[in-house]
Write an enzyme that holds these catalytic residues in place. Structure first.
Site, mmCIF file in Angstrom:
data_model
loop_
_atom_site.group_PDB
_atom_site.id
_atom_site.type_symbol
_atom_site.label_atom_id
_atom_site.label_comp_id
_atom_site.label_asym_id
_atom_site.label_seq_id
_atom_site.Cartn_x
_atom_site.Cartn_y
_atom_site.Cartn_z
ATOM 1 N N LYS A 22 -1.973 -9.089 13.689
ATOM 2 C CA LYS A 22 -2.338 -9.303 12.279
ATOM 3 C C LYS A 22 -1.244 -8.816 11.328
ATOM 4 O O LYS A 22 -0.828 -9.552 10.434
ATOM 5 C CB LYS A 22 -3.639 -8.550 11.965
ATOM 6 C CG LYS A 22 -3.954 -8.448 10.481
ATOM 7 C CD LYS A 22 -5.253 -7.747 10.202
ATOM 8 C CE LYS A 22 -5.184 -6.260 10.073
ATOM 9 N NZ LYS A 22 -4.793 -5.712 8.756
ATOM 10 N N ASN A 23 -0.798 -7.592 11.516
ATOM 11 C CA ASN A 23 0.103 -6.995 10.524
ATOM 12 C C ASN A 23 1.538 -7.505 10.628
ATOM 13 O O ASN A 23 2.383 -7.146 9.812
ATOM 14 C CB ASN A 23 0.029 -5.465 10.594
ATOM 15 C CG ASN A 23 -1.312 -4.964 10.063
ATOM 16 O OD1 ASN A 23 -2.035 -5.711 9.399
ATOM 17 N ND2 ASN A 23 -1.659 -3.728 10.359
ATOM 18 N N CYS A 117 -8.603 -2.387 3.060
ATOM 19 C CA CYS A 117 -9.509 -1.298 3.425
ATOM 20 C C CYS A 117 -9.372 -0.145 2.434
ATOM 21 O O CYS A 117 -8.295 0.103 1.909
ATOM 22 C CB CYS A 117 -9.193 -0.787 4.831
ATOM 23 S SG CYS A 117 -9.433 -2.022 6.119
ATOM 24 N N ARG A 122 -4.225 3.817 -2.657
ATOM 25 C CA ARG A 122 -3.192 3.090 -1.901
ATOM 26 C C ARG A 122 -2.092 2.667 -2.875
ATOM 27 O O ARG A 122 -2.067 1.540 -3.333
ATOM 28 C CB ARG A 122 -3.795 1.891 -1.156
ATOM 29 C CG ARG A 122 -4.752 2.311 -0.056
ATOM 30 C CD ARG A 122 -5.231 1.145 0.788
ATOM 31 N NE ARG A 122 -4.219 0.635 1.690
ATOM 32 C CZ ARG A 122 -4.444 -0.249 2.658
ATOM 33 N NH1 ARG A 122 -5.683 -0.704 2.853
ATOM 34 N NH2 ARG A 122 -3.471 -0.683 3.435
ATOM 35 N N ASP A 308 -4.057 3.180 12.811
ATOM 36 C CA ASP A 308 -5.007 2.076 12.996
ATOM 37 C C ASP A 308 -5.763 2.160 14.330
ATOM 38 O O ASP A 308 -6.598 1.308 14.630
ATOM 39 C CB ASP A 308 -4.297 0.721 12.864
ATOM 40 C CG ASP A 308 -3.791 0.488 11.448
ATOM 41 O OD1 ASP A 308 -4.263 1.194 10.527
ATOM 42 O OD2 ASP A 308 -2.926 -0.380 11.260
ATOM 43 N N ARG A 400 -11.962 -9.685 9.713
ATOM 44 C CA ARG A 400 -10.686 -9.778 8.993
ATOM 45 C C ARG A 400 -9.519 -9.606 9.952
ATOM 46 O O ARG A 400 -8.428 -10.106 9.708
ATOM 47 C CB ARG A 400 -10.597 -8.643 7.953
ATOM 48 C CG ARG A 400 -11.393 -8.885 6.697
ATOM 49 C CD ARG A 400 -11.121 -7.791 5.691
ATOM 50 N NE ARG A 400 -9.711 -7.451 5.746
ATOM 51 C CZ ARG A 400 -9.207 -6.244 5.544
ATOM 52 N NH1 ARG A 400 -10.003 -5.235 5.248
ATOM 53 N NH2 ARG A 400 -7.918 -6.025 5.621
HETATM 54 N N1 EPU Z 1 2.425 4.969 0.260
HETATM 55 C C1 EPU Z 1 2.895 5.486 -0.923
HETATM 56 N N2 EPU Z 1 3.544 4.636 -1.772
HETATM 57 C C2 EPU Z 1 3.739 3.314 -1.478
HETATM 58 C C3 EPU Z 1 3.250 2.804 -0.276
HETATM 59 C C4 EPU Z 1 2.599 3.650 0.589
HETATM 60 O O1 EPU Z 1 2.738 6.670 -1.205
HETATM 61 O O2 EPU Z 1 4.337 2.622 -2.309
HETATM 62 C C5 EPU Z 1 1.730 5.860 1.220
HETATM 63 C C6 EPU Z 1 0.283 5.448 1.456
HETATM 64 O O3 EPU Z 1 -0.585 5.997 0.496
HETATM 65 C C7 EPU Z 1 0.038 5.999 2.844
HETATM 66 C C8 EPU Z 1 1.400 5.857 3.536
HETATM 67 O O4 EPU Z 1 2.345 5.726 2.476
HETATM 68 O O5 EPU Z 1 -0.291 7.351 2.761
HETATM 69 C C9 EPU Z 1 1.570 4.679 4.469
HETATM 70 O O6 EPU Z 1 1.214 3.470 3.824
HETATM 71 P P1 EPU Z 1 1.852 2.068 4.235
HETATM 72 O O7 EPU Z 1 2.540 1.525 3.059
HETATM 73 O O8 EPU Z 1 2.628 2.260 5.496
HETATM 74 O O9 EPU Z 1 0.568 1.201 4.545
HETATM 75 P P2 EPU Z 1 0.307 -0.335 4.183
HETATM 76 O O10 EPU Z 1 1.561 -1.093 4.282
HETATM 77 O O11 EPU Z 1 -0.494 -0.421 2.928
HETATM 78 C C10 EPU Z 1 -0.097 -1.101 6.619
HETATM 79 C C11 EPU Z 1 -1.192 -1.781 7.387
HETATM 80 C C12 EPU Z 1 -2.337 -0.812 7.614
HETATM 81 C C13 EPU Z 1 -1.830 0.450 8.302
HETATM 82 C C14 EPU Z 1 -0.644 1.046 7.555
HETATM 83 C C15 EPU Z 1 0.004 2.208 8.273
HETATM 84 C C16 EPU Z 1 -0.975 -4.067 6.735
HETATM 85 C C17 EPU Z 1 -1.516 -5.238 5.994
HETATM 86 N N3 EPU Z 1 -1.653 -2.934 6.643
HETATM 87 O O12 EPU Z 1 -0.647 -0.734 5.365
HETATM 88 O O13 EPU Z 1 -3.208 -1.492 8.492
HETATM 89 O O14 EPU Z 1 -2.854 1.409 8.377
HETATM 90 O O15 EPU Z 1 0.365 0.038 7.356
HETATM 91 O O16 EPU Z 1 0.438 1.836 9.546
HETATM 92 O O17 EPU Z 1 0.041 -4.171 7.424
HETATM 93 C C18 EPU Z 1 -5.252 -2.061 9.515
HETATM 94 O O18 EPU Z 1 -4.668 -2.977 10.114
HETATM 95 O O19 EPU Z 1 -6.421 -1.685 9.806
HETATM 96 C C19 EPU Z 1 -4.567 -1.382 8.413
HETATM 97 C C20 EPU Z 1 -5.210 -0.694 7.505
#
Ligand code: EPU
Length: 421
Positions: A22-23, A117, A122, A308, A400
Site C-alpha cells: 500500500k505505502n 488514521c 500529523r 505499522d 483501506r
Molecule cells: N512528522 C513531523 N513533520 C512532518 C512529517 C512527519 O513531525 O512534516 C512526524 C510525525 O508526526 C511522526 C513521524 O514524523 O511522528 C513520522 O511520520 P511520517 O511522515 O514518517 O509518516 P507518514 O508519511 O504520514 C507513513 C505511512 C504510515 C506509517 C508512517 C511511519 C503512508 C501513506 N503512511 O505515514 O502508515 O505509520 O509512514 O512509517 O505511507 C499505515 O499504513 O497504517 C500507516 C499509518
C-alpha cells in the site's frame, strides 16, 4: 453496516500470497502524473486507498484503465492541477503527495487537507520545509482546509535536511525534486523499502536518483520523464500481519511473494517470542512450536521495528506468558485500539507512549471497533485467537489497506466472514 464476524480458536495452515505494498503504491500512482505519458503499474493491491487515489487522478483528467484487479494503466497526458476532489483527498494520507506532484508538473498546487488514521497530530512541516527549500511558497487556507503551493520561477534543486525522519516528507520532496533544475540532496531521509521503490519507479521513467534506502538521497533533476511499466514491491506489513496471526492462533503458514530482508525486524521479534521461522528466496514459513514468551518492542523508522506492526504484535502479546512492553517511537498516540482489546479480556496499561501487556491465558470474543487500519488488524488477530465470537465494526478502515483479508484468512482455515446489512 458492514462487520466482520470472527469465530476464534482455529489454527492457521497453508500458503498465503502477499499483495503489493500500500505505502509504495500510493506515492507511485500519484507520481505517475509527472510523466504526462502512459504508465502501467502492476502488483497493485486491491484496496480502497488505491482505488481512491486512482479516482482522484481520474477526476484530475487522467485516463485510468484497470487491467484486472492488480494492474492499471494511467495516462496522465490531460491531467490538470488544482482540481482534486476534496471529499476523496481528505479521506487519506497518501493525498499529501499531490502537493509535490502538482508542484513538479505545474509549478503550483492546490490540495485539500489530507486525512488518514488518527494518531494525534500529523504535521507536514517537514514537507513544507522541503518544498520551500526548492523555491516554492506554501500557504494554508485553514478555514476551507486547503494547502496552496506556488513556484512561479520553477523549482530548483537544493539541500534539504529533515529534523525528523519522515516517510511522507522524504517521498514528497523526492517527487517535487525529480523535475527541478539542478541537484537536490535530502539528508536524514527515511530509509523504508517504499522509498527505494519510488526511486526505482522514477529511475525507470528516466529520473536520476541515487542513495534511496540510505539517509542521504541525491536527485539530479531531469527535464522530462517518460512512461513505463512498473511492478510494486510486496507489502511487508501485510506479510507481518499474517505472521502475527499465526503466532496468535498456532499453525504453520508459508508467506509467499515477499522480500524476506524487509521482514527482518518483525521476524526477529517473533523468533524471540518462540516462533519458528524459515526464510527462503521470496517466502517465509512461520510455525508455532511452543507457548509464546514476553518480549520488549520499540517501534522506530526502518530498519527498526515498524510502527505499522505495533498493534498486531500487541494483540499477539495479550496471550504470551509474562509482562511485555510495547513502546511507540514514531507516533504520539497509536494506542486507541487498546481499549478494544480490553473488551476481549486483555490486560494492558498504557502510560505515555508505552504499553505494558500482561499475558492472560485466553481472550474472549466481544464486539469491538477497528479504530484505524492496523488497530483493526489487531482486532482480527485477537478475534482469531479468542474463545467465542468477535464482531468487528468500522471495517472500512481495515479494507483501506488489506487486500482480501477475509478470503486469504479463510483459505488458511480461519472462521471469518463479512456481513453487509
Ligand atoms: N512528522 C513531523 N513533520 C512532518 C512529517 C512527519 O513531525 O512534516 C512526524 C510525525 O508526526 C511522526 C513521524 O514524523 O511522528 C513520522 O511520520 P511520517 O511522515 O514518517 O509518516 P507518514 O508519511 O504520514 C507513513 C505511512 C504510515 C506509517 C508512517 C511511519 C503512508 C501513506 N503512511 O505515514 O502508515 O505509520 O509512514 O512509517 O505511507 C499505515 O499504513 O497504517 C500507516 C499509518
Amino acid at each position: 453496516m458492514e462487520r466482520y464476524i470472527v469465530s476464534g480458536g482455529k489454527a492457521l495452515f497453508g500458503d498465503v500470497e502477499i499483495s503489493g505494498m500500500k505505502n509504495a503504491a500510493l506515492p507511485i500512482v500519484v507520481a505517475s502524473i509527472l510523466t504526462g505519458e502512459k504508465c502501467v503499474i502492476e502488483n497493485l493491491p486491491s484496496i480502497s486507498d488505491v482505488r481512491k487515489s486512482l479516482d482522484i487522478l481520474a477526476a484530475m483528467g487522467a485516463e485510468v484503465n484497470y487491467k484486472g484487479n492488480n494492474s492499471v494503466e494511467i495516462d496522465s497526458k490531460d491531467v490538470k492541477g488544482g482540481i482534486s476532489p476534496y471529499d476523496l483527498v481528505s479521506k487519506m494520507r497518501g493525498s499529501t503527495y499531490l502537493i509535490g506532484a502538482e508542484l513538479a508538473r505545474f509549478g503550483r498546487a492546490k490540495v485539500g487537507w489530507p486525512g488518514g488514521c488518527d494518531f494525534g497530530v500529523r504535521p507536514i512541516d517537514q514537507h513544507i520545509k522541503g518544498f520551500e527549500a526548492l523555491g516554492a511558497k506554501v500557504t494554508m487556507d485553514t478555514e476551507n482546509g486547503y494547502i496552496y503551493a506556488d513556484a512561479p520561477n520553477g523549482l530548483h534543486g537544493n539541500s534539504v535536511y529533515f529534523d525528523v525522519v519522515s516517510v511522507g516528507a522524504t517521498i514528497n520532496v523526492m517527487i517535487a525534486a525529480v523535475l527541478a533544475k539542478g541537484k537536490t540532496v535530502i539528508d536524514n531521509a527515511a530509509r523504508e523499502p517504499h522509498i527505494v521503490d519510488l526511486a526505482n519507479f522514477f529511475n525507470t521513467c528516466g529520473a536520476k536518483i541515487t542513495g534511496a534506502g540510505t539517509s542521504v538521497i541525491k536527485i539530479q533533476g531531469v527535464e522530462k520523464l517518460h512512461g513505463c511499466n512498473y511492478t510494486i514491491i510486496p507489502d511487508m506489513i501485510e506479510a507481518g500481519t499474517f505472521m502475527a496471526a499465526v503466532a496468535a492462533t498456532g499453525g504453520k503458514v508459508n508467506i509467499k511473494n515477499i522480500i524476506p530482508k524487509h521482514m527482518e525486524s518483525v521476524s526477529a521479534k517473533l523468533e524471540e517470542m518462540g516462533m519458528k521461522i524459515e526464510e527462503f528466496d521470496d517466502s517465509i514459513t512461520i510455525e508455532k512450536v511452543k507457548p509464546l514468551k514476553k518480549i520488549q518492542i520499540k517501534t522506530l523508522p526502518y530498519p527498526g521495528f515498524p510502527t505499522d506492526m505495533h498493534p498486531q504484535l500487541t494483540a499477539v502479546l495479550c496471550t504470551a506468558e509474562g509482562m511485555s512492553t510495547v513502546t511507540e517511537g514514531v507516533w504520539e498516540n497509536r494506542f486507541r485500539y487498546v481499549e478494544e482489546l480490553r473488551k476481549m479480556g486483555a490486560e494492558i496499561e498504557v502510560e505515555g507512549v508505552s504499553a505494558r501487556v500482561n499475558g492472560v491465558p485466553t481472550l474472549r470474543g466481544a464486539e469491538v471497533k477497528a479504530v484505524d487500519l492496523r488497530g483493526g488488524a489487531a482486532m482480527i488477530i485477537a478475534g482469531l485467537a479468542a474463545k467465542g465470537t468477535t464482531e468487528i465494526t468500522n471495517i472500512m478502515s481495515i479494507e483501506r489497506g488489506y487486500d482480501d483479508i477475509v478470503g486469504k484468512l479463510t483459505a488458511l482455515g480461519a472462521d471469518i466472514r463479512k456481513i453487509e446489512e
